[in-house]
Motif scaffolding. Structure first.
Motif, PDB file in Angstrom:
ATOM      1  N   ALA A   1       0.830  -1.207   0.000  1.00  0.00           N
ATOM      2  CA  ALA A   1       0.000   0.000   0.000  1.00  0.00           C
ATOM      3  C   ALA A   1       0.866   1.259   0.000  1.00  0.00           C
ATOM      4  O   ALA A   1       0.576   2.232  -0.717  1.00  0.00           O
ATOM      5  N   GLU A   2       1.954   1.266   0.808  1.00  0.00           N
ATOM      6  CA  GLU A   2       2.833   2.430   0.850  1.00  0.00           C
ATOM      7  C   GLU A   2       3.506   2.666  -0.497  1.00  0.00           C
ATOM      8  O   GLU A   2       3.600   3.808  -0.971  1.00  0.00           O
ATOM      9  N   ILE A   3       3.952   1.588  -1.106  1.00  0.00           N
ATOM     10  CA  ILE A   3       4.644   1.712  -2.382  1.00  0.00           C
ATOM     11  C   ILE A   3       3.660   2.128  -3.475  1.00  0.00           C
ATOM     12  O   ILE A   3       3.990   2.932  -4.359  1.00  0.00           O
ATOM     13  N   GLU A   4       2.458   1.611  -3.389  1.00  0.00           N
ATOM     14  CA  GLU A   4       1.457   1.929  -4.394  1.00  0.00           C
ATOM     15  C   GLU A   4       1.119   3.422  -4.402  1.00  0.00           C
ATOM     16  O   GLU A   4       0.795   3.991  -5.447  1.00  0.00           O
ATOM     17  N   GLU A   5       1.239   4.057  -3.245  1.00  0.00           N
ATOM     18  CA  GLU A   5       0.955   5.492  -3.161  1.00  0.00           C
ATOM     19  C   GLU A   5       1.904   6.303  -4.042  1.00  0.00           C
ATOM     20  O   GLU A   5       1.522   7.329  -4.600  1.00  0.00           O
ATOM     21  N   VAL A   6       3.158   5.839  -4.145  1.00  0.00           N
ATOM     22  CA  VAL A   6       4.126   6.525  -4.992  1.00  0.00           C
ATOM     23  C   VAL A   6       3.630   6.553  -6.436  1.00  0.00           C
ATOM     24  O   VAL A   6       3.705   7.582  -7.124  1.00  0.00           O
ATOM     25  N   PHE A   7       3.115   5.428  -6.891  1.00  0.00           N
ATOM     26  CA  PHE A   7       2.660   5.339  -8.274  1.00  0.00           C
ATOM     27  C   PHE A   7       1.369   6.116  -8.503  1.00  0.00           C
ATOM     28  O   PHE A   7       1.150   6.652  -9.589  1.00  0.00           O
ATOM     29  N   LYS A   8       0.523   6.181  -7.495  1.00  0.00           N
ATOM     30  CA  LYS A   8      -0.713   6.944  -7.630  1.00  0.00           C
ATOM     31  C   LYS A   8      -0.422   8.432  -7.844  1.00  0.00           C
ATOM     32  O   LYS A   8      -1.167   9.130  -8.530  1.00  0.00           O
ATOM     33  N   HIS A   9       0.680   8.903  -7.263  1.00  0.00           N
ATOM     34  CA  HIS A   9       1.038  10.310  -7.406  1.00  0.00           C
ATOM     35  C   HIS A   9       1.920  10.575  -8.618  1.00  0.00           C
ATOM     36  O   HIS A   9       2.245  11.723  -8.920  1.00  0.00           O
ATOM     37  N   ASP A  10       2.355   9.500  -9.300  1.00  0.00           N
ATOM     38  CA  ASP A  10       3.231   9.679 -10.469  1.00  0.00           C
ATOM     39  C   ASP A  10       2.869   8.640 -11.522  1.00  0.00           C
ATOM     40  O   ASP A  10       3.524   7.599 -11.639  1.00  0.00           O
ATOM     41  N   PRO A  11       1.818   8.909 -12.313  1.00  0.00           N
ATOM     42  CA  PRO A  11       1.392   7.944 -13.335  1.00  0.00           C
ATOM     43  C   PRO A  11       2.485   7.600 -14.344  1.00  0.00           C
ATOM     44  O   PRO A  11       2.542   6.477 -14.843  1.00  0.00           O
ATOM     45  N   THR A  12       3.364   8.565 -14.647  1.00  0.00           N
ATOM     46  CA  THR A  12       4.448   8.290 -15.587  1.00  0.00           C
ATOM     47  C   THR A  12       5.379   7.224 -15.049  1.00  0.00           C
ATOM     48  O   THR A  12       5.833   6.327 -15.783  1.00  0.00           O
TER      49      THR A  12
END
Length: 420
Positions: free
Chosen positions: A238-249
């Motif tokens: 979940a923590e790591i997924e947050e990084v991707f949610k804020h940076d779609p690229t």
């Protein structure tokens, strides 16, 4: 990606006449990799030396298992006149191969000798091979050779900028011929050749890290560093997924890498959560490092990212011959991060301070020591003219020419699949 591709027979009795290859990139005006010149370093009496004949290299490229069949890059190979007249060219497909043909030897440079050899080159050209010559081909004595040329290569240190402009103007009358300026050793060399009208460039300068000072870490790079630190600290999905949610690229690039032909998965990964479930955090560490090659630091060029990918894969494959799997992943990261100073635009020590890395990775990158350091030295030697370092490092690791060649060609083809 297949973790265990077929390796060559490494029985010493089968490698006594083996050779080793080095490469030098040929870049376009945007410093994107156009192709490679491959050099052969034959193993003779226990030491490597530059070979004068391309026959062994043709044999290597003709191997049915050679991954170079899959590369999209143009491959330049130096030939002797004896090689062109022999049967070695029957071993390779001509599609992406350029044969570099030297002028006639001084004792055979009479007009009749030059004309006699013309038919051999016409035959080679008809079979689909492209030919490259040096600027001698523009002299009147070689007028009949020039229509066969696809490339003319000029050594930067042998002509002035004005002379280079004259050559560019002369080749403008032959639109099918591309000019390659060799021996580019500094940025000033590159800029002078570019201003003279050259479009393709070759030299050791492109293989060296080029530090662009005074930069700050870009947001995309900061996000990748944050991701690497989370993965290394075994944060929750979940923590790591947050990084991707804020940076779609970032998410797009990671999934593009993982779903590329080089990874070899049987099903498409559609989300980061899916990637974690399938790969685990240890494998994602290496892919997070790979993302840095897409970060586009100001002043860095596409060739930098491509070179980092080749280094990473080459180091991983070389390490796989001798080290456990976990260190092979670390070897991959060392290869990728060997250009981190260039990608981030800051000294290596400063660049590494913000990233959590295994000790063996830090030791190799900062101190040139530890279990991974010799693999990095051998990988760098595949790009430069230091034949002595190449030989000493390969021999100290007890790696044969066949093993190094197999890894090198695999790395070039794999990088094509990853970065396409």
């Amino acid at each position: 990606m297949s973790d265990s591709p077929k390796r060559p027979d490494t029985n010493p009795s089968t490698t006594s006449s083996s050779m080793a290859i080095a490469r030098q990139p040929i870049l376009d005006a945007k410093r994107t990799v156009f192709g490679y010149e491959l050099f052969d370093r034959s193993l003779t009496n226990g030491t490597y030396s530059a070979a004068s004949d391309a026959a062994l290299l043709f044999n290597l490229l003709s191997n049915a298992d050679s991954e170079m069949r899959n590369t999209s890059k143009t491959i330049f190979i130096n030939c002797t006149h004896r090689t062109l007249a022999g049967g070695h060219l029957e071993l390779i497909e001509p599609d992406r191969v350029v044969l570099e043909v030297p002028p006639m030897p001084e004792d055979q440079s009479e007009p009749e000798d030059i004309e006699t050899f013309l038919q051999t080159m016409i035959d080679v050209h008809r079979r689909g091979f492209r030919l490259a010559f040096d600027q001698t081909v523009m002299s009147p004595a070689y007028a009949n050779w020039l229509p066969l040329a696809s490339f003319v290569k000029v050594e930067n240190n042998r002509v002035s900028t004005d002379q280079l402009r004259t050559i560019v103007r002369g080749l403008a009358e032959h639109p099918g011929i591309q000019l390659v300026v060799e021996k580019i050793e500094t940025q000033e060399d590159y800029e002078a050749a570019l201003s003279a009208g050259a479009k393709l460039f070759q030299g050791y300068w492109f293989s060296r890290p080029i530090l662009v000072k005074g930069q700050t870490i870009r947001p995309a790079q900061a996000a990748i560093i944050h991701l690497i630190n989370l993965v290394r600290n075994q944060a929750s999905t979940a923590e790591i997924e947050e990084v991707f949610k804020h940076d779609p690229t970032l998410s797009f690039n990671l999934l593009r890498f993982i779903n590329s032909a080089g990874f070899g998965l049987s099903c498409e990964i559609t989300s980061f959560r899916h990637a974690v479930m399938l790969l685990g955090l240890k494998k994602l560490f290496r892919w997070a490092a790979l993302l840095m090659t897409t970060s586009g630091a100001a002043g860095a060029t596409p060739a930098v990212g491509y070179a980092a990918v080749v280094r990473g894969r080459l180091m991983e494959l070389l390490a796989a011959e001798l080290l456990p799997p976990e260190e092979c992943d670390n070897a991959f990261v060392v290869g990728i991060f060997s250009l981190l100073d260039t990608m981030l635009g800051m000294p290596m020590r400063e660049a590494l301070e913000s990233i959590s890395l295994p000790q063996s990775v830090t030791d190799a990158l900062l101190h040139n020591k530890g279990v991974l350091a010799p693999f990095l030295q051998l990988t760098l030697a595949c790009e430069n003219a230091d034949d002595t370092l190449f030989a000493e490092t390969a021999i100290s690791l007890h790696l044969t020419g066949d093993q190094v060649n197999w890894a090198h060609l695999q790395a070039l083809a794999w990088s094509d699949n990853i970065t396409a």
